[in-house]
Enzyme design. Sequence first.
Site, PDB file in Angstrom:
ATOM      1  CB  THR A 113      -1.272  -6.305   9.943  1.00  8.81           C
ATOM      2  OG1 THR A 113      -2.311  -5.998   9.002  1.00  8.81           O
ATOM      3  CG2 THR A 113      -1.876  -7.101  11.091  1.00  8.81           C
ATOM      4  CE  LYS A 123      -5.828  -7.575   8.805  1.00  9.08           C
ATOM      5  NZ  LYS A 123      -4.676  -6.999   8.095  1.00  9.08           N
ATOM      6  CE  LYS A 178       2.105  -9.423  10.411  1.00 11.68           C
ATOM      7  NZ  LYS A 178       2.084  -8.177   9.611  1.00 11.68           N
TER       8      LYS A 178
END
Length: 288
Positions: A97, A172, A240
């Site tokens: 990711t 995502k 994050k």
Amino acid sequence: MAKLAFLGLGVMGYPMAGHLAKAGHEVRVFNRTSEKADKWAKEHGGSSGKTPAEAAADADIVFMCVGNDDDVRTVVYGDNGALTGMKSGAILVDHTTASAEVAREVEKACKAEGKGFLDAPVSGGQAGAENGVLTIMVGGDEKTFESARSAMECFGRAVTLMGTAGSGQLTKMVNQICIAGLVQGLAEGVNFAQKAGLDCEKVFDVIGKGAAQSWQMDNRHKTMLEDKFDHGFAVDWMRKDLNIALAEAQRNGSQLPVTALVDQFYAAVQGMGGGRWDTSSLLKNLKD
């Protein structure tokens, strides 16, 4: 059966690479901690490389699952990077990711050397990786996607091409944006039910059959009621991901007020020492 490589054997990569081996593929792995790579090779009958380039040599598809943009660049580029070792026509599939920006950058570098690239972040957490039922959101061209699809299906139950390079990462981001507000709402609901003196198990059994139902409610309300936060996707990782989404929102002009607020709630959890607690630990902010 194909010759495959897998770079990065964390809580996600280790079982994902295992599913490729179980499917009968020849798999060579790399991990920054070589002991883990050797352990994987012994457990699954594969082999390990000392560098990303060595692991990627002769592979038809090179999978990667590391931490962030900087990790992606470290593993891909340089004299010992995966790109150096990959043969012409091979495909690099990045399950990290990361930002859409780095996805487009790596795709450009791969194309310049006659190699394919897909950004393919996943959703489903450690349990999804271990059970081989991840949701995989993919960016790239259709021909490259179709060439790598069957291998990704070894650990993904839903593997979908979302658009050109970077589209997997953008999807995502949407996933994490939606989850952030939902988990905060669940935490507030759990806290409210407890304060109201309700039978919480009965409450969530009832509302879980209606419009409030969600995966988070089904899988996390019981552990939240038990004040257990030692499983699932960690707060450090969620922050994050949310920071990536917030940075992208600044570029595309979208408004993410709830996401920005929940990010700060997660920062408060980190301040309690809960960086490795799972994301449902937002409840901790609401406790007396």
